[in-house]
Scaffold this motif. Structure first.
Motif, PDB file in Angstrom:
ATOM      1  N   GLN A 134       3.928   1.464 -52.541  1.00 34.25           N
ATOM      2  CA  GLN A 134       4.143   0.084 -52.118  1.00 34.25           C
ATOM      3  C   GLN A 134       2.943  -0.798 -52.455  1.00 34.25           C
ATOM      4  O   GLN A 134       3.096  -1.949 -52.870  1.00 34.25           O
ATOM      5  CB  GLN A 134       4.430   0.050 -50.617  1.00 34.25           C
ATOM      6  N   ILE A 135       1.722  -0.249 -52.276  1.00 33.95           N
ATOM      7  CA  ILE A 135       0.517  -1.031 -52.597  1.00 33.95           C
ATOM      8  C   ILE A 135       0.497  -1.352 -54.089  1.00 33.95           C
ATOM      9  O   ILE A 135       0.191  -2.484 -54.503  1.00 33.95           O
ATOM     10  CB  ILE A 135      -0.753  -0.254 -52.189  1.00 33.95           C
ATOM     11  N   ILE A 136       0.828  -0.355 -54.921  1.00 40.53           N
ATOM     12  CA  ILE A 136       0.825  -0.562 -56.374  1.00 40.53           C
ATOM     13  C   ILE A 136       1.906  -1.555 -56.772  1.00 40.53           C
ATOM     14  O   ILE A 136       1.677  -2.458 -57.603  1.00 40.53           O
ATOM     15  CB  ILE A 136       1.010   0.783 -57.099  1.00 40.53           C
ATOM     16  N   THR A 150       9.304   9.707 -54.537  1.00 39.61           N
ATOM     17  CA  THR A 150       8.847  10.212 -53.249  1.00 39.61           C
ATOM     18  C   THR A 150       7.569   9.489 -52.836  1.00 39.61           C
ATOM     19  O   THR A 150       6.648   9.309 -53.643  1.00 39.61           O
ATOM     20  CB  THR A 150       8.575  11.726 -53.330  1.00 39.61           C
ATOM     21  N   ALA A 151       7.512   9.052 -51.609  1.00 39.36           N
ATOM     22  CA  ALA A 151       6.330   8.330 -51.117  1.00 39.36           C
ATOM     23  C   ALA A 151       5.119   9.250 -51.084  1.00 39.36           C
ATOM     24  O   ALA A 151       5.197  10.420 -50.691  1.00 39.36           O
ATOM     25  CB  ALA A 151       6.606   7.778 -49.726  1.00 39.36           C
ATOM     26  N   ARG A 167      -0.063   9.841 -59.502  1.00 38.71           N
ATOM     27  CA  ARG A 167       0.476  11.191 -59.375  1.00 38.71           C
ATOM     28  C   ARG A 167      -0.502  12.035 -58.567  1.00 38.71           C
ATOM     29  O   ARG A 167      -1.660  11.644 -58.354  1.00 38.71           O
ATOM     30  CB  ARG A 167       0.728  11.817 -60.741  1.00 38.71           C
ATOM     31  N   LEU A 168      -0.051  13.209 -58.162  1.00 35.54           N
ATOM     32  CA  LEU A 168      -0.908  14.163 -57.455  1.00 35.54           C
ATOM     33  C   LEU A 168      -1.618  15.058 -58.473  1.00 35.54           C
ATOM     34  O   LEU A 168      -0.979  15.605 -59.382  1.00 35.54           O
ATOM     35  CB  LEU A 168      -0.076  15.029 -56.499  1.00 35.54           C
ATOM     36  N   VAL A 169      -2.933  15.193 -58.304  1.00 35.34           N
ATOM     37  CA  VAL A 169      -3.732  16.054 -59.180  1.00 35.34           C
ATOM     38  C   VAL A 169      -4.651  16.889 -58.309  1.00 35.34           C
ATOM     39  O   VAL A 169      -5.587  16.358 -57.679  1.00 35.34           O
ATOM     40  CB  VAL A 169      -4.567  15.220 -60.185  1.00 35.34           C
ATOM     41  N   LEU A 224      -8.173   9.472 -55.029  1.00 35.66           N
ATOM     42  CA  LEU A 224      -8.323   9.314 -53.584  1.00 35.66           C
ATOM     43  C   LEU A 224      -7.814  10.562 -52.869  1.00 35.66           C
ATOM     44  O   LEU A 224      -6.884  11.210 -53.338  1.00 35.66           O
ATOM     45  CB  LEU A 224      -7.527   8.101 -53.089  1.00 35.66           C
ATOM     46  N   PRO A 225      -8.417  10.892 -51.740  1.00 35.40           N
ATOM     47  CA  PRO A 225      -7.880  12.031 -50.954  1.00 35.40           C
ATOM     48  C   PRO A 225      -6.484  11.715 -50.439  1.00 35.40           C
ATOM     49  O   PRO A 225      -6.197  10.610 -49.978  1.00 35.40           O
ATOM     50  CB  PRO A 225      -8.894  12.168 -49.804  1.00 35.40           C
ATOM     51  N   LYS A 226      -5.598  12.712 -50.517  1.00 33.59           N
ATOM     52  CA  LYS A 226      -4.235  12.535 -50.010  1.00 33.59           C
ATOM     53  C   LYS A 226      -4.245  12.654 -48.490  1.00 33.59           C
ATOM     54  O   LYS A 226      -4.929  13.498 -47.936  1.00 33.59           O
ATOM     55  CB  LYS A 226      -3.313  13.591 -50.619  1.00 33.59           C
TER      56      LYS A 226
END
Length: 389
Positions: free
Chosen positions: A248-250, A275-276, A312-314, A386-388
């Motif tokens: 949403q921020i993006i 997916t959020a 994405r998640l890394v 950023l930390p998830k």
């Protein structure tokens, strides 16, 4: 501080001179005692040698007298006794001569020892005086340097105080005297854009209204960068951490720059909804980071180019990427672009060079990391990790 050090120098010198005089007095006493002991030992040695010689002489005489008494009974006794007396006299003379030579040699040796001792002692004292002079010069130099350093520190303090006063006055002007009227201009431009007047006027007037709104917004952004820099420098940058959906921020940041990208003929691509992904962040400040990255990408990408945002998640962290098809940057420039007041060119006046610096500070305040990958002629990609939540 300088006065205290100046006063302490004579005190230290007096103490040093007093210690040196005491040490020299002890040395003189020890030297005199050593000389006396050496002289006494030499005299004792000579006396012992003389006593031994006298005893040997006495024994020899007794033996000769015994022989002489036997010879004296013979007819040649008188002649022999005369020869014996003559030999004794010669022996006494030889012994006396030997003693005088020994005394003379002993006196010469003593004089030579005294000369050597005087030479060595004088040399040691001269060496001590040289060391003392050098030490005094070094102390004087340190005192002078300390006084000069204190004066320079005082001048620097006054200069810093004046600079801080000037900076505070400047920030007060920026934050109030400039931001308030600019905010009013920006608000009026938005009102005109959303009113019926905007549609009623001709295209040229609408372009002027849009230009007023864009430039007022850019000026407000620059003022905000200056104030943020000051907050970062003073440690007063407050963050409100909450759990937010990064998508949403993006999406909101991309929507804000769509009109600007379209006006320049750029394709602005946003991530598709999925997916959020939740992150713990300050929404306003993270939006500011994305705005800085998007603004730079649009600013340096030529017309007809492309700007894209993705995340994405890394390895358990959330990675945001803002890529462009601009001119790219050489490898040597990739670290310096995050410094304060950095500009691509010396004559580049499209900003203050604070956007990437502030973005870096904000990302690090989120326990994150920001970096860039770029190649000349192939565009750039800015990454934020950023930390998830």
């Amino acid at each position: 501080m300088a006065n205290e050090r100046d006063i302490s120098v004579p005190i230290e010198r007096k103490q040093t001179d007093k210690s040196l005089q005491a040490e020299r007095a002890k040395t003189d006493v020890a030297l005199a005692e050593g000389k006396e002991k050496a002289k006494n030992r030499a005299d004792d040695t000579v006396s012992a040698s003389r006593a031994t010689a006298d005893e040997a002489k006495s024994l020899a005489r007794d033996e000769i007298d015994s022989i002489a008494s036997e010879i004296a009974s013979s007819s040649a006794g008188a002649v022999t006794e005369k020869l014996l007396i003559k030999d004794r006299s010669a022996a006494d003379d030889a012994l006396e001569t030997e003693r005088r030579q020994m005394d003379s040699a002993l006196e010469i040796e003593r004089n030579e020892k005294r000369a050597v001792e005087r030479h060595l002692f004088t040399g040691e004292r001269e060496e001590t005086d040289r060391h003392l002079t050098s030490e005094r010069q070094e102390i004087d130099m340190k005192v002078r340097n300390a006084a000069e350093g204190l004066a320079e520190e005082k001048d620097a303090h006054l200069a810093t105080k004046a600079a801080l006063t000037t900076r505070d006055e400047f920030l007060a002007i920026v934050s109030h005297d400039l931001r308030n009227p600019l905010g009013a201009i920006s608000m009026v431009a938005k009102l005109l854009t959303s009113s019926s007047t905007y549609t009623a006027v001709d295209d040229e007037t609408r372009e002027y209204i849009d230009m007023i709104g864009r430039n007022a917004g850019e000026a407000l952004r620059l003022i905000g960068d200056l104030l943020d820099m000051e907050r970062i420098a003073s440690g007063k940058l407050g963050l409100q951490f909450e759990i937010h959906d990064l998508g949403q921020i993006i999406a909101h940041a991309v929507e804000t720059f769509k009109l600007q990208a379209s006006a320049k003929g750029l394709a602005l691509e946003a991530p598709t909804k999925g997916t959020a992904i939740l992150v713990k962040c300050d929404r306003v400040r993270m939006s500011q980071v994305l705005s800085n990255l998007l603004s730079n990408a649009i600013k340096f990408t030529p017309s007809g180019g492309r700007v894209a945002v993705d995340f994405r998640l890394v390895h358990g962290d959330v990675q945001i990427s803002v890529s462009d098809s601009g001119p790219g940057m050489p490898t040597a420039m990739l670290e310096t672009i995050f410094k304060r007041f950095w500009q691509i060119g010396k004559h580049d006046r499209r900003g203050l060079g604070l956007g990437l610096y502030i973005s870096k500070m904000l990302v690090e305040a989120h326990q994150g990391h920001i970096w860039v990958e770029s190649e000349v002629g192939k565009g750039s990609v800015f990454h934020v990790s950023l930390p998830k939540a």
